[in-house]
Design an enzyme around this catalytic site. Structure first.
Site, PDB file in Angstrom:
ATOM      1  N   HIS A 227      18.835  -1.309   0.663  1.00  0.00           N
ATOM      2  CA  HIS A 227      17.482  -0.712   0.751  1.00  0.00           C
ATOM      3  C   HIS A 227      16.341  -2.023   0.957  1.00  0.00           C
ATOM      4  O   HIS A 227      15.439  -1.844   1.624  1.00  0.00           O
ATOM      5  CB  HIS A 227      17.148  -0.039  -0.989  1.00  0.00           C
TER       6      HIS A 227
ATOM      7  N   CYS B  80       0.626  -1.221  -0.039  1.00  0.00           N
ATOM      8  CA  CYS B  80       0.108  -0.166   0.043  1.00  0.00           C
ATOM      9  C   CYS B  80       0.863   1.271  -0.110  1.00  0.00           C
ATOM     10  O   CYS B  80       0.316   2.324  -0.242  1.00  0.00           O
ATOM     11  CB  CYS B  80      -0.950   0.078   1.185  1.00  0.00           C
TER      12      CYS B  80
END
Length: 146
Positions: free
Chosen positions: A98, A49
């Site tokens: 990351h 999301c």
């Protein structure tokens, strides 16, 4: 062989743009479309999301970066000019760092969010099922799970 990530998240893009670049429910189609482009050797699409990211391997870093950004625009029908200012791209060690931060919940809207690790695992499983993950991304993703 280089590892790349191109994407956008709650840190770089407003909610309305993130909603337009949502792969959820279409990850397998995205993996097939990406594989057909031929600019990468391996690919994993992570869509939550709050983020949409494509992890990939390629011998041509600059060309793959450009094609991954174009792919995100083309696949979602979002004008490249609207998308480009919000995209980030990282290569090699920065890509791995990351992914580790994402999997650990350190790059989440709510730091430490427990659901993100399951979403990273699901993204890897979908790529494995689509045969778009190979030895490099397989090892990277399994390391992020640990």
């Amino acid at each position: 062989m280089h590892i790349l990530v191109v994407g956008l998240s709650h840190r770089t893009a407003p909610v309305d743009l993130r909603e337009r670049v949502d792969f959820q429910g279409r990850v397998e189609a995205a993996l097939r479309a990406l594989a057909a482009r031929g600019s990468t050797h391996e690919a994993v699409v992570l869509s939550t999301c709050n983020r949409a990211e494509v992890y990939a391997t390629s011998d041509d870093t600059a060309g793959a970066r450009e094609d991954l950004a174009a792919f995100m625009s083309d696949f979602h029908g979002v004008d490249r000019g609207d998308l480009a200012p919000h995209l980030y791209d990282l290569a090699d060690l920065d890509s791995a760092r990351h992914l580790f931060r994402v999997a650990a919940g350190l790059d989440s809207l709510v730091v430490g969010e427990p659901q993100i690790l399951g979403q990273v695992k699901e993204a890897h499983a979908l790529a494995a099922g689509a045969h778009t993950v190979g030895p490099v991304l397989n090892r990277l993703f399994h390391s992020s799970f640990a």
